[in-house]
Design a protein around this motif. Structure first.
Motif, short mmCIF file in Angstrom:
data_model
loop_
_atom_site.label_atom_id
_atom_site.label_comp_id
_atom_site.label_asym_id
_atom_site.label_seq_id
_atom_site.Cartn_x
_atom_site.Cartn_y
_atom_site.Cartn_z
N PRO A 61 -9.48 35.81 -26.52
CA PRO A 61 -9.25 34.42 -26.59
C PRO A 61 -10.33 33.70 -27.82
N THR A 62 -9.83 32.62 -28.39
CA THR A 62 -10.71 31.82 -29.05
C THR A 62 -11.43 30.63 -28.47
N ARG A 63 -10.69 30.29 -27.12
CA ARG A 63 -11.18 29.31 -26.26
C ARG A 63 -10.64 29.35 -24.93
N VAL A 64 -11.24 28.84 -24.00
CA VAL A 64 -10.77 29.01 -22.51
C VAL A 64 -10.63 27.40 -22.11
N VAL A 65 -9.70 27.01 -21.40
CA VAL A 65 -9.39 25.87 -20.69
C VAL A 65 -8.79 26.24 -19.45
N HIS A 66 -9.43 25.29 -18.52
CA HIS A 66 -9.45 25.71 -17.15
C HIS A 66 -9.14 24.49 -16.19
N SER A 67 -8.76 24.56 -14.84
CA SER A 67 -8.65 23.79 -13.91
C SER A 67 -10.22 23.33 -13.53
N ASP A 68 -10.48 22.25 -13.02
CA ASP A 68 -11.85 21.87 -12.39
C ASP A 68 -12.07 22.23 -11.30
N PHE A 69 -11.12 22.93 -10.46
CA PHE A 69 -11.57 23.59 -9.30
C PHE A 69 -12.63 24.91 -9.36
N LEU A 70 -13.24 25.02 -8.23
CA LEU A 70 -14.55 25.71 -8.31
C LEU A 70 -13.73 27.35 -8.62
N ARG A 71 -13.23 27.81 -7.80
CA ARG A 71 -12.63 28.86 -8.17
C ARG A 71 -11.88 29.35 -9.50
N THR A 72 -11.40 28.37 -10.24
CA THR A 72 -11.07 28.45 -11.37
C THR A 72 -12.06 28.35 -12.50
N THR A 73 -12.95 27.43 -12.30
CA THR A 73 -13.98 27.31 -13.12
C THR A 73 -14.87 28.52 -13.17
N GLN A 74 -15.39 29.06 -11.86
CA GLN A 74 -16.11 30.29 -11.76
C GLN A 74 -15.28 31.49 -12.55
N THR A 75 -14.08 31.59 -12.57
CA THR A 75 -13.17 32.56 -13.27
C THR A 75 -13.37 32.43 -14.68
N ALA A 76 -13.19 31.23 -15.16
CA ALA A 76 -13.15 30.88 -16.52
C ALA A 76 -14.58 31.03 -17.12
N GLN A 77 -15.60 30.64 -16.26
CA GLN A 77 -17.13 30.91 -17.01
C GLN A 77 -17.47 32.25 -17.21
N ARG A 78 -16.99 33.12 -16.28
CA ARG A 78 -16.98 34.69 -16.59
C ARG A 78 -16.39 35.17 -17.93
N VAL A 79 -15.05 34.53 -18.10
CA VAL A 79 -14.33 35.03 -19.10
C VAL A 79 -15.05 34.43 -20.49
N ALA A 80 -15.36 33.15 -20.63
CA ALA A 80 -15.80 32.49 -21.43
C ALA A 80 -17.20 33.26 -22.02
N LYS A 81 -18.19 33.54 -20.95
CA LYS A 81 -19.28 34.21 -21.26
C LYS A 81 -18.99 35.57 -21.96
N TRP A 82 -17.97 36.16 -21.36
CA TRP A 82 -17.80 37.69 -21.72
C TRP A 82 -17.40 37.56 -23.36
N PHE A 83 -16.33 36.80 -23.56
CA PHE A 83 -16.15 36.55 -25.04
C PHE A 83 -16.83 35.62 -26.01
N ASP A 84 -18.01 35.07 -25.38
CA ASP A 84 -18.62 34.04 -26.11
C ASP A 84 -17.84 32.97 -26.80
N VAL A 85 -17.10 32.42 -26.02
CA VAL A 85 -16.16 31.11 -26.31
C VAL A 85 -16.50 29.95 -25.54
N GLU A 86 -15.85 28.89 -26.13
CA GLU A 86 -16.18 27.67 -25.39
C GLU A 86 -15.20 27.44 -24.14
N GLY A 87 -15.80 27.04 -23.15
CA GLY A 87 -14.71 26.77 -21.94
C GLY A 87 -14.88 25.10 -21.62
N VAL A 88 -13.35 24.84 -21.66
CA VAL A 88 -13.17 23.24 -21.39
C VAL A 88 -12.27 23.02 -20.05
#
Length: 199
Positions: A61-88
């Motif tokens: 992924p070149t970027r991560v876009v996610h729901s603002d619910f905590l469960r999706t945010t925590q999932t997205a943060q892990r993925v974004a950190k893994w691939f060193d991309v922006e999360g929005v």
């Protein structure tokens, strides 16, 4: 029924959040009042996301876009950190609003799904209509299509919205969203589907 773009400029990876505390408790948590600040990933969910990342075989992924619910945010943060991309955050990727079923045992999802199979526009018990869920998620993709090209965008959302989105993208009757293969926690589906390579 409404369907998505027939030819995409970008590639999309649709990811369901990992197993959550709401899943663990067997409760419906669809209201932003509860889901944005609480009911994040369970220990099982964090493990599932980690396993998905370790076994990653999709495009990067070149970027991560996610729901603002905590469960999706925590999932997205892990993925974004893994691939060193922006999360929005994009609130249009939020969980489907299950109205009067909020906080009830998750066995009651079946009541909503039974009505869905009859009418994609129903709002029984204050439940968000299937066609409205499809419209807001398709709008996310349409906006991304207009804003960029040749990207691989990971969308992190929830079970019902993703089932509905995929049904819409496939051009199928939205009333049939429970008939397609169900996404499990931390599952990823590519859109457009990869072309099968024949030997």
């Amino acid at each position: 029924m409404s369907s998505g773009p027939t030819a995409c400029r970008n590639t999309y990876l649709l990811m369901r959040h990992g197993h959550s505390e709401a899943n663990q408790q067997g409760r419906i948590v669809s209201s932003p009042c509860r889901g944005v600040a609480s009911f994040g990933l369970s220990d099982r969910g964090r493990k599932e996301v980690g396993e998905t990342l370790m076994a990653w075989h999709w495009a990067l992924p070149t970027r991560v876009v996610h729901s603002d619910f905590l469960r999706t945010t925590q999932t997205a943060q892990r993925v974004a950190k893994w691939f060193d991309v922006e999360g929005v955050v994009d609130r249009r990727l939020r969980e489907r609003d299950f109205g009067e079923l909020e906080g009830q045992p998750d066995a009651r999802y079946a009541e909503a799904w039974a009505q869905d199979a009859l009418d994609a526009e129903h709002q029984c018990q204050g439940i968000e209509a299937v066609n409205r869920v499809a419209a807001r998620l398709l709008a996310v993709i349409r906006d991304l299509e207009q804003a960029s090209r040749d990207e691989c965008v990971l969308l992190v959302s929830h079970g019902d919205p993703l089932q509905i989105l995929l049904t819409a993208l496939e051009g199928r009757d939205l009333r049939q969203h429970r008939d397609r293969a169900l996404m499990q926690p931390a599952d990823v589906v590519a859109w457009p589907p990869p072309v099968r390579q024949w030997p």
